[in-house]
Design an enzyme around this catalytic site. Structure first.
Site, mmCIF file in Angstrom:
data_model
loop_
_atom_site.group_PDB
_atom_site.id
_atom_site.type_symbol
_atom_site.label_atom_id
_atom_site.label_comp_id
_atom_site.label_asym_id
_atom_site.label_seq_id
_atom_site.Cartn_x
_atom_site.Cartn_y
_atom_site.Cartn_z
ATOM 1 N N ASN A 156 0.890 -1.139 -0.309
ATOM 2 C CA ASN A 156 0.061 -0.173 -0.087
ATOM 3 C C ASN A 156 0.984 0.845 0.431
ATOM 4 O OD1 ASN A 156 -2.449 1.993 0.040
ATOM 5 N ND2 ASN A 156 -2.739 1.267 2.883
ATOM 6 N N TRP A 157 1.264 2.172 -0.923
ATOM 7 C CA TRP A 157 2.288 3.093 -0.839
ATOM 8 C C TRP A 157 1.552 4.223 -0.623
ATOM 9 C CZ3 TRP A 157 4.580 3.179 -7.138
ATOM 10 C CH2 TRP A 157 5.215 1.263 -7.644
ATOM 11 N N LYS A 158 -0.194 4.239 -0.306
ATOM 12 C CA LYS A 158 -0.296 5.072 0.093
ATOM 13 C C LYS A 158 -1.138 6.822 -0.874
ATOM 14 C CE LYS A 158 -0.329 2.890 5.076
ATOM 15 N NZ LYS A 158 0.473 3.135 6.437
ATOM 16 N N HIS A 167 -9.742 1.375 5.612
ATOM 17 C CA HIS A 167 -8.406 1.789 5.832
ATOM 18 C C HIS A 167 -8.405 2.782 7.245
ATOM 19 C CE1 HIS A 167 -4.146 2.616 6.975
ATOM 20 N NE2 HIS A 167 -3.639 1.498 6.026
ATOM 21 N N GLU A 215 -6.776 5.083 8.236
ATOM 22 C CA GLU A 215 -6.529 6.638 8.226
ATOM 23 C C GLU A 215 -7.338 6.392 7.418
ATOM 24 O OE1 GLU A 215 -2.581 5.677 5.878
ATOM 25 O OE2 GLU A 215 -2.026 5.065 7.270
ATOM 26 N N GLU A 243 -5.043 -4.642 11.220
ATOM 27 C CA GLU A 243 -3.885 -3.641 11.029
ATOM 28 C C GLU A 243 -4.658 -3.351 12.668
ATOM 29 O OE1 GLU A 243 -2.108 -2.502 7.208
ATOM 30 O OE2 GLU A 243 -4.085 -0.779 6.959
ATOM 31 N N GLY A 285 2.987 2.109 11.215
ATOM 32 C CA GLY A 285 3.445 3.259 10.726
ATOM 33 C C GLY A 285 4.071 4.110 11.824
ATOM 34 N N SER A 344 3.683 -1.910 10.017
ATOM 35 C CA SER A 344 4.795 -2.022 10.427
ATOM 36 C C SER A 344 5.490 -3.029 10.304
ATOM 37 C CB SER A 344 4.904 -1.292 11.943
ATOM 38 O OG SER A 344 5.081 -0.127 12.108
ATOM 39 N N GLY A 368 3.258 -1.318 4.198
ATOM 40 C CA GLY A 368 2.815 0.252 3.806
ATOM 41 C C GLY A 368 4.568 0.574 3.766
ATOM 42 N N GLY A 369 4.621 1.351 4.880
ATOM 43 C CA GLY A 369 6.329 2.372 4.279
ATOM 44 C C GLY A 369 7.075 1.488 3.584
HETATM 45 P P1 13P Z 1 2.940 0.647 7.752
HETATM 46 O O1 13P Z 1 3.539 -0.887 7.131
HETATM 47 O O2 13P Z 1 3.926 1.610 6.493
HETATM 48 O O3 13P Z 1 2.901 0.466 9.201
HETATM 49 O O4 13P Z 1 1.142 0.474 7.246
HETATM 50 C C1 13P Z 1 0.720 -0.147 7.389
HETATM 51 C C2 13P Z 1 -0.163 0.351 6.508
HETATM 52 O O5 13P Z 1 -0.800 0.777 6.526
HETATM 53 C C3 13P Z 1 -0.507 -0.553 5.433
HETATM 54 O O6 13P Z 1 -1.820 -0.866 5.046
#
Ligand code: 13P
Length: 256
Positions: free
Chosen positions: A10-12, A100, A102, A172, A178, A218, A239-240
């Site tokens: 997930n590149w956000k 999600h 967020e 999640e 993050g 994470s 994510g990251g």
């Molecule tokens: P991180 O891997 O950066 O913690 O993000 C997880 C995430 O929200 C994937 O959708």
């Protein structure tokens, strides 16, 4: 459950379509066919890079899947700024992330809206990736089970048993996103097992076996293997660590 794990990046709101080209090409170079035999690898870029990645994937026959991060439930119309499930399906998108944390925290996403999006995604033959997870204060108050099962039940309302089995769920925990602080594998597996039981209770044991459950929060090359070996964890939502091709390749090749 599928023997192949499902790893979604997930590149956000990161990477322009030009940067996306560099990342997918480097990633492809770092992975080989045996990696794709063991893992289904999906990239979920911002909308602006979907067409670019679709074109590259098709032209170079790359074995990546494509995901989107958001969708509107209506088919078309006066909804400025929105993108429909039909538009995504036309771009060969196979997975759509829905609910999600967020979006729940920053954009007013409710279980009712998540449910509308889930139904729109399924209607176009794509797989919704329904995200659920508790905040730190909810966890500390002992509310994890209630929060995640309420979110999941809300997301799966008004679906057939068959459709419920077709959904992918991502556990999640909000406090792990993050932060560099992941849920320990045993705890994550317990919550994923509870989510599977919830699907079974709503749609029968077959759907419970069929539904794919991912862990996200994470995930990195150092912790991914401990999570992926767990019985109820079928993959990862990353994510990251999915933004850098070297790091994401190491996540995908977690068994090495
Ligand atoms: P991180 O891997 O950066 O913690 O993000 C997880 C995430 O929200 C994937 O959708």
């Amino acid at each position: 459950m599928d023997a192949k794990s499902l790893i979604i990046g997930n590149w956000k709101m990161n990477l322009s379509h030009l940067e996306a080209i560099v990342v997918i090409q480097k990633l492809w170079y770092r992975l080989d066919t045996s990696d794709f035999d063991r893992a289904e690898v999906v990239l979920a870029p911002p909308f602006t890079a979907l067409r670019t990645l679709q074109t590259l994937i098709m032209a170079d026959r790359m074995p990546f899947g494509l995901g989107a991060q958001h969708v509107h439930w209506e088919r078309e119309g006066a909804f400025t700024g929105e993108v429909s499930a039909r538009m995504l399906a036309k771009l060969d998108v196979g997975y759509v992330i829905v609910g999600h944390s967020e979006r729940r925290a920053m954009f007013g996403e409710t279980d009712e809206l998540v449910n509308k999006r889930v139904r729109a995604v399924l209607a176009e033959g794509m797989t919704p990736v329904v995200c659920v997870g508790e905040t730190l204060s909810e966890r500390e108050a002992g509310g994890t089970e209630r929060v995640v099962t309420t979110q999941l039940r809300g997301a799966l309302r008004r679906l057939t048993a068959e459709q419920r089995g077709q959904v992918t769920v991502a556990y999640e925990p909000v406090w792990a996103i993050g932060t560099g602080r992941h849920a320990d594998a045993g705890t994550a597996n317990e919550v994923c097992s509870l989510l599977r039981d919830t699907v079974s209770a709503m749609a029968g044991p077959r759907a419970g076996e069929q539904v794919r459950i991912l862990y996200g929060g994470s995930v990195n090359p150092g912790n991914v293997a401990s999570l992926m070996v767990k019985r109820h964890i079928d993959g990862a939502l990353v994510g990251g660590a999915s933004l850098d091709p070297d790091t994401f390749a190491a996540v995908v090749r977690y068994w090495l």
